[in-house]
Design an enzyme around this catalytic site. Sequence first.
Site, PDB file in Angstrom:
ATOM      1  N   ASN A  98     -25.123  10.230  11.134  1.00 23.93           N
ATOM      2  CA  ASN A  98     -24.787   9.166  10.178  1.00 23.93           C
ATOM      3  C   ASN A  98     -25.250   7.804  10.673  1.00 23.93           C
ATOM      4  OD1 ASN A  98     -23.469  10.215   7.871  1.00 23.93           O
ATOM      5  ND2 ASN A  98     -21.739  10.804   9.176  1.00 23.93           N
ATOM      6  N   PRO A 126     -19.857  17.621  19.529  1.00 25.99           N
ATOM      7  CA  PRO A 126     -19.053  18.521  18.689  1.00 25.99           C
ATOM      8  C   PRO A 126     -19.808  19.068  17.476  1.00 25.99           C
ATOM      9  CG  PRO A 126     -17.771  16.593  19.327  1.00 25.99           C
ATOM     10  CD  PRO A 126     -19.159  16.359  19.844  1.00 25.99           C
ATOM     11  N   VAL A 127     -20.576  18.209  16.786  1.00 30.73           N
ATOM     12  CA  VAL A 127     -21.252  18.667  15.559  1.00 30.73           C
ATOM     13  C   VAL A 127     -22.401  19.627  15.889  1.00 30.73           C
ATOM     14  CG1 VAL A 127     -22.640  17.918  13.576  1.00 30.73           C
ATOM     15  CG2 VAL A 127     -20.556  16.678  14.175  1.00 30.73           C
ATOM     16  N   ASP A 186     -30.301  17.777  24.537  1.00 30.13           N
ATOM     17  CA  ASP A 186     -29.375  16.630  24.548  1.00 30.13           C
ATOM     18  C   ASP A 186     -29.826  15.703  25.674  1.00 30.13           C
ATOM     19  OD1 ASP A 186     -26.207  16.248  23.355  1.00 30.13           O
ATOM     20  OD2 ASP A 186     -26.819  14.972  25.028  1.00 30.13           O
ATOM     21  N   HIS A 194     -24.532   8.926   0.611  1.00 30.39           N
ATOM     22  CA  HIS A 194     -23.351   9.536   1.235  1.00 30.39           C
ATOM     23  C   HIS A 194     -22.416   8.450   1.772  1.00 30.39           C
ATOM     24  CE1 HIS A 194     -20.959  12.136   3.818  1.00 30.39           C
ATOM     25  NE2 HIS A 194     -21.343  11.470   4.888  1.00 30.39           N
TER      26      HIS A 194
HETATM   27  N1  LIG Z   1     -23.539  13.945   7.524  1.00 29.46           N
HETATM   28  C1  LIG Z   1     -22.265  14.339   7.655  1.00 29.46           C
HETATM   29  O1  LIG Z   1     -21.615  14.711   6.667  1.00 29.46           O
HETATM   30  C2  LIG Z   1     -21.630  14.334   9.026  1.00 29.46           C
HETATM   31  C3  LIG Z   1     -20.378  14.927   9.268  1.00 29.46           C
HETATM   32  C4  LIG Z   1     -19.862  14.879  10.560  1.00 29.46           C
HETATM   33  C5  LIG Z   1     -20.562  14.213  11.555  1.00 29.46           C
HETATM   34  N2  LIG Z   1     -21.764  13.636  11.254  1.00 29.46           N
HETATM   35  C6  LIG Z   1     -22.545  12.906  12.248  1.00 29.46           C
HETATM   36  O2  LIG Z   1     -23.082  13.817  13.218  1.00 29.46           O
HETATM   37  C7  LIG Z   1     -23.370  13.077  14.393  1.00 29.46           C
HETATM   38  C8  LIG Z   1     -22.853  13.833  15.599  1.00 29.46           C
HETATM   39  O3  LIG Z   1     -21.448  13.848  15.603  1.00 29.46           O
HETATM   40  P1  LIG Z   1     -20.672  14.207  16.957  1.00 29.46           P
HETATM   41  O4  LIG Z   1     -19.226  14.121  16.643  1.00 29.46           O
HETATM   42  O5  LIG Z   1     -21.220  15.453  17.548  1.00 29.46           O
HETATM   43  O6  LIG Z   1     -21.146  12.944  17.847  1.00 29.46           O
HETATM   44  P2  LIG Z   1     -21.007  12.651  19.413  1.00 29.46           P
HETATM   45  O7  LIG Z   1     -21.354  11.210  19.578  1.00 29.46           O
HETATM   46  O8  LIG Z   1     -19.721  13.168  19.957  1.00 29.46           O
HETATM   47  O9  LIG Z   1     -22.164  13.551  20.067  1.00 29.46           O
HETATM   48  C9  LIG Z   1     -23.501  13.192  19.902  1.00 29.46           C
HETATM   49  C10 LIG Z   1     -24.362  13.911  20.925  1.00 29.46           C
HETATM   50  O10 LIG Z   1     -25.679  13.329  20.824  1.00 29.46           O
HETATM   51  C11 LIG Z   1     -26.177  13.191  22.137  1.00 29.46           C
HETATM   52  N3  LIG Z   1     -27.257  12.204  22.178  1.00 29.46           N
HETATM   53  C12 LIG Z   1     -27.185  10.842  22.176  1.00 29.46           C
HETATM   54  N4  LIG Z   1     -28.419  10.317  22.271  1.00 29.46           N
HETATM   55  C13 LIG Z   1     -29.286  11.359  22.314  1.00 29.46           C
HETATM   56  C14 LIG Z   1     -30.701  11.467  22.410  1.00 29.46           C
HETATM   57  N5  LIG Z   1     -31.490  10.378  22.472  1.00 29.46           N
HETATM   58  N6  LIG Z   1     -31.250  12.697  22.448  1.00 29.46           N
HETATM   59  C15 LIG Z   1     -30.476  13.808  22.388  1.00 29.46           C
HETATM   60  N7  LIG Z   1     -29.140  13.777  22.291  1.00 29.46           N
HETATM   61  C16 LIG Z   1     -28.558  12.564  22.258  1.00 29.46           C
HETATM   62  C17 LIG Z   1     -24.967  12.790  22.971  1.00 29.46           C
HETATM   63  O11 LIG Z   1     -25.202  12.988  24.365  1.00 29.46           O
HETATM   64  C18 LIG Z   1     -23.909  13.720  22.385  1.00 29.46           C
HETATM   65  O12 LIG Z   1     -23.900  14.963  23.041  1.00 29.46           O
HETATM   66  C19 LIG Z   1     -22.739  11.679  14.193  1.00 29.46           C
HETATM   67  O13 LIG Z   1     -23.756  10.783  13.815  1.00 29.46           O
HETATM   68  C20 LIG Z   1     -21.766  11.901  13.062  1.00 29.46           C
HETATM   69  O14 LIG Z   1     -21.537  10.718  12.315  1.00 29.46           O
HETATM   70  C21 LIG Z   1     -22.309  13.706  10.034  1.00 29.46           C
END
Ligand SMILES: NC(=O)c1ccc[n+]([C@@H]2O[C@H](COP(=O)([O-])OP(=O)(O)OC[C@H]3O[C@@H](n4cnc5c(N)ncnc54)[C@H](O)[C@@H]3O)[C@@H](O)[C@H]2O)c1
Length: 316
Positions: free
Chosen positions: A129, A12-13, A34, A184
Site C-alpha cells: 500500500n 506477515p503478508v 527480503d 483502494h
Molecule cells: N492491498 C491490500 O489490500 C493490503 C492488505 C494488507 C496489507 N497490505 C500491504 O502489504 C504490505 C506488507 O504488509 P506487512 O504487514 O507484511 O508489512 P511489514 O512491514 O510487516 O513487512 C514488510 C516486509 O518487507 C520487507 N522489505 C522492506 N524493504 C524491502 C526491500 N527493499 N526488498 C525486499 N523486502 C523488503 C521487510 O523486511 C518486511 O519483511 C504493506 O504495504 C501493507 O500495507 C496490503
Amino acid sequence: MTSRIGIIGVGPVGAAAAYALLLQHVARELWLADIKLDRRDGQVRDLADVAAVVADPKSPGGGARATVRAATHHEVAAECDIIVITAGSKYTIGETSMQHLYRKVSIVRSIVAAMQPIRRDAVLLVVSNPVDLLTSLVKEMAGLPAGQVLGTGTELDGVRLRALVASEMGTPASSINLNVVGVHGPSQLATWSTATVNDQPLQQTLLSTHHPTLLADECKRRSEAIVHAKGSTEYGIAAVIARLCAAILDDTQSVHAVSHFQAEFGCCFSLPAVLGREGVVRTVAVELTEAERAEMERSVRLLRGRIGSVEGDGAV
Ligand SMILES: NC(=O)c1ccc[n+]([C@@H]2O[C@H](COP(=O)([O-])OP(=O)(O)OC[C@H]3O[C@@H](n4cnc5c(N)ncnc54)[C@H](O)[C@@H]3O)[C@@H](O)[C@H]2O)c1
C-alpha cells in the site's frame, strides 16, 4: 506447466501469501526474497515444513509437491512466472504520513531497479500500500506491457462487501452481483446502482431496509479495525493473492477487481478485469450513474496528483 511464484517482502503478508499458495497447491515453486536475510531464511525454513506436510500423502490433496527457496530480487525477476510485491515498512515514531509515503515509494522503486531485467513474460502483482499509487509507479518502471502489471486493488473489498450484504440478507454471497471499484481505501466506490441479488436489483430489496453507506463504511473500516486489534492484516489479502495467482497461472479468464492501467487516466486503479496467463486480458465495462462516475473520477484525479507529487519531489 511451470508455476514458479516469487514473493518480494516476506513480512506477515508475504509469508501468509506463501502459506495460502502452498495449501491451495497454486505453485510448484515459491522463491522468497527480503531485504532482511535472516527473516527471509527463517520464513523459508518455516514454509518448507508446510510444503513437506502438504507433500505428505496423508494430507488433503493427496501429496502435491512444492518447494520453497530463498532468492535474490534479481533471481526472482529473472525466473518467476509471477512476482508478488509485498515489501513495506511500518510507521516509525515521529514520521509524518508524507515521509512514510516517500519511504514506501523508495522501497518499491529500489525493488524494481534491483529486479532488472525482468523476465519478459512475468506478471507483477503489487500488494504493498498505497496499492494504486505503487502499481502505477511499478508499471512505469518495469518496462513490461501494461497488462502484465497489476495490483490487488479492491478485490478483497468486493469480497468483503458481498459477504456483509449476504449476511444482512441471509442469502449466499454468490447470489450477489456487486463490485467495489476505483482507488483502494477511503474513496473506493461500491457499484450500488447496478447491484443485483439473484438477478433482481438490490436497490429494491436491501436498500429499502438497510442503508448501503453503513455497509460500505463497515467494509472500508474493517482492515483498520483488524490492524488495531492484532497489529497486521494478512490472511484475507493472502487468500486474495492466492486466487489471483491461480487465475493467472491457470489462465482462467475470470473477472477480478484489480488495479490496472487505465490509459484515459494515465494511472492504475481498480475496475473489473479479465485475468489470464498474460495478466490483465481486458477491462470489463462497469455501468455507473453520473454521480458514481464523478465520485470515482474525483478520487482518480487525487491519485494522479499524488503520483505527480512523489515523482516531482525527487522522493523516489
Ligand atoms: N492491498 C491490500 O489490500 C493490503 C492488505 C494488507 C496489507 N497490505 C500491504 O502489504 C504490505 C506488507 O504488509 P506487512 O504487514 O507484511 O508489512 P511489514 O512491514 O510487516 O513487512 C514488510 C516486509 O518487507 C520487507 N522489505 C522492506 N524493504 C524491502 C526491500 N527493499 N526488498 C525486499 N523486502 C523488503 C521487510 O523486511 C518486511 O519483511 C504493506 O504495504 C501493507 O500495507 C496490503
